[in-house]
Design a protein around this motif. Sequence first.
Motif, PDB file in Angstrom:
ATOM      1  N   ILE A  68      45.514  31.383  42.418  1.00 55.34           N
ATOM      2  CA  ILE A  68      45.339  32.822  43.149  1.00 55.34           C
ATOM      3  C   ILE A  68      45.851  32.601  44.688  1.00 55.34           C
ATOM      4  O   ILE A  68      45.057  31.770  45.400  1.00 55.34           O
ATOM      5  CB  ILE A  68      44.543  33.572  43.134  1.00 55.34           C
ATOM      6  CG1 ILE A  68      44.015  33.954  41.706  1.00 55.34           C
ATOM      7  CG2 ILE A  68      44.045  34.764  44.057  1.00 55.34           C
ATOM      8  CD1 ILE A  68      42.563  34.320  41.413  1.00 55.34           C
ATOM      9  N   GLU A  69      46.851  32.919  45.228  1.00 52.09           N
ATOM     10  CA  GLU A  69      46.917  32.615  46.775  1.00 52.09           C
ATOM     11  C   GLU A  69      46.098  33.825  47.639  1.00 52.09           C
ATOM     12  O   GLU A  69      46.348  34.970  47.441  1.00 52.09           O
ATOM     13  CB  GLU A  69      48.636  32.727  47.177  1.00 52.09           C
ATOM     14  CG  GLU A  69      49.307  31.645  46.600  1.00 52.09           C
ATOM     15  CD  GLU A  69      50.795  31.716  47.018  1.00 52.09           C
ATOM     16  OE1 GLU A  69      50.993  31.417  48.010  1.00 52.09           O
ATOM     17  OE2 GLU A  69      51.457  32.137  46.260  1.00 52.09           O
ATOM     18  N   VAL A  70      45.538  33.237  48.753  1.00 54.69           N
ATOM     19  CA  VAL A  70      44.846  34.185  49.590  1.00 54.69           C
ATOM     20  C   VAL A  70      45.788  34.341  50.641  1.00 54.69           C
ATOM     21  O   VAL A  70      46.362  33.600  51.477  1.00 54.69           O
ATOM     22  CB  VAL A  70      43.626  33.647  50.050  1.00 54.69           C
ATOM     23  CG1 VAL A  70      42.935  34.445  51.166  1.00 54.69           C
ATOM     24  CG2 VAL A  70      42.791  33.307  49.038  1.00 54.69           C
ATOM     25  N   LEU A  71      46.241  35.773  50.842  1.00 56.48           N
ATOM     26  CA  LEU A  71      47.433  36.045  51.954  1.00 56.48           C
ATOM     27  C   LEU A  71      46.881  36.755  53.289  1.00 56.48           C
ATOM     28  O   LEU A  71      47.529  36.692  54.235  1.00 56.48           O
ATOM     29  CB  LEU A  71      48.297  37.264  51.283  1.00 56.48           C
ATOM     30  CG  LEU A  71      49.033  36.413  49.907  1.00 56.48           C
ATOM     31  CD1 LEU A  71      49.975  37.698  49.783  1.00 56.48           C
ATOM     32  CD2 LEU A  71      49.732  35.219  50.139  1.00 56.48           C
ATOM     33  N   LYS A  72      45.401  36.934  53.245  1.00 56.45           N
ATOM     34  CA  LYS A  72      44.722  37.481  54.500  1.00 56.45           C
ATOM     35  C   LYS A  72      43.526  36.751  54.624  1.00 56.45           C
ATOM     36  O   LYS A  72      42.823  36.367  53.920  1.00 56.45           O
ATOM     37  CB  LYS A  72      44.678  38.881  54.428  1.00 56.45           C
ATOM     38  CG  LYS A  72      46.004  39.739  54.428  1.00 56.45           C
ATOM     39  CD  LYS A  72      45.942  41.216  54.486  1.00 56.45           C
ATOM     40  CE  LYS A  72      47.211  42.140  54.411  1.00 56.45           C
ATOM     41  NZ  LYS A  72      46.901  43.322  54.546  1.00 56.45           N
ATOM     42  N   PRO A  73      43.124  36.745  55.993  1.00 54.76           N
ATOM     43  CA  PRO A  73      41.830  36.028  56.476  1.00 54.76           C
ATOM     44  C   PRO A  73      40.638  36.652  55.536  1.00 54.76           C
ATOM     45  O   PRO A  73      40.769  37.978  55.490  1.00 54.76           O
ATOM     46  CB  PRO A  73      41.891  36.435  57.981  1.00 54.76           C
ATOM     47  CG  PRO A  73      42.964  36.065  58.206  1.00 54.76           C
ATOM     48  CD  PRO A  73      43.644  36.982  57.368  1.00 54.76           C
ATOM     49  N   VAL A  74      39.555  36.091  55.432  1.00 49.85           N
ATOM     50  CA  VAL A  74      38.381  36.680  54.644  1.00 49.85           C
ATOM     51  C   VAL A  74      37.675  37.439  55.813  1.00 49.85           C
ATOM     52  O   VAL A  74      37.173  36.865  56.772  1.00 49.85           O
ATOM     53  CB  VAL A  74      37.607  35.612  53.896  1.00 49.85           C
ATOM     54  CG1 VAL A  74      36.417  36.065  53.534  1.00 49.85           C
ATOM     55  CG2 VAL A  74      38.222  34.739  53.129  1.00 49.85           C
ATOM     56  N   VAL A 210      44.738  28.540  48.864  1.00 50.89           N
ATOM     57  CA  VAL A 210      45.066  28.532  47.542  1.00 50.89           C
ATOM     58  C   VAL A 210      43.874  28.441  46.430  1.00 50.89           C
ATOM     59  O   VAL A 210      43.198  27.112  46.714  1.00 50.89           O
ATOM     60  CB  VAL A 210      46.193  27.587  46.997  1.00 50.89           C
ATOM     61  CG1 VAL A 210      46.513  27.799  45.439  1.00 50.89           C
ATOM     62  CG2 VAL A 210      47.712  27.931  47.833  1.00 50.89           C
ATOM     63  N   LEU A 211      43.667  29.023  45.461  1.00 52.00           N
ATOM     64  CA  LEU A 211      42.552  28.901  44.408  1.00 52.00           C
ATOM     65  C   LEU A 211      43.165  28.371  43.314  1.00 52.00           C
ATOM     66  O   LEU A 211      44.026  29.238  42.550  1.00 52.00           O
ATOM     67  CB  LEU A 211      41.586  29.865  44.296  1.00 52.00           C
ATOM     68  CG  LEU A 211      40.725  30.061  42.928  1.00 52.00           C
ATOM     69  CD1 LEU A 211      39.511  28.937  43.436  1.00 52.00           C
ATOM     70  CD2 LEU A 211      40.023  31.394  42.937  1.00 52.00           C
TER      71      LEU A 211
END
Length: 229
Positions: A68-74, A210-211
């Motif tokens: 799972i790709e993270v596309l925006k800051p948390v 990336v997770l």
Amino acid sequence: MVNGLTLRRSPEGDLPVVVQVGGEAALFSRPELKVERVSYPVMTPSAAVGVLESIFWKPEMRYQIVAIEVLKPVKQFTVRRNETSDVAPLSEAIKGIRRVDTAAHRDQRNAVCLRDVAYRIHAHIGLAAHADKPVAAYRDQLRRRVRKGACFQRPYLGTREFSADFGWPDDTPRADVNEEIGIMLHSIHRDGRPGQPRMEWFAARVVAGVLYVPEHGMELALPVEGVVT
């Protein structure tokens, strides 16, 4: 390699299918916190499976999340939510045998949620023994539905009040997120005793946005309240 990622291939040697999702808010609850709802900082594999199954699902297939790709800051925010402590079984609800008085059984709980999220989900499709089509046919059906924006029900991001948008993946860069998340649910298997599904877990870690999800997790049971072993 896909978009700079080295991803696990399927037994047939195929790369995963990719779907991009996002929304205004999300809540991927950590299971160890029972009173307050606190979200993981990223989407969980089980939530990703739920999104994909809302778009396309057949009884003879199942999704295996690869990454799972993270596309925006948390970004987080806090909200107070109304929940009910009394839930009627589905069979009784369908027959109208028992109604739930939500006003009498309402609990207010704080929830730490995520704001303005976006992810790219990479997943393989696994087939059951009774499948009568090759895996490529199911992949193609998923891709066609994603391109058309078709779904069986509106996907959501952890909880139904946070609906998700989905579409074909683009070239949005990954966010610079690096975090040790801890234990996360890998998958749920319902081939055990009735009412007691088997759950697999893994040590989750986000590296450069990336997770990565291992092929198999470790089977563990959640602790039972009041029982010490």
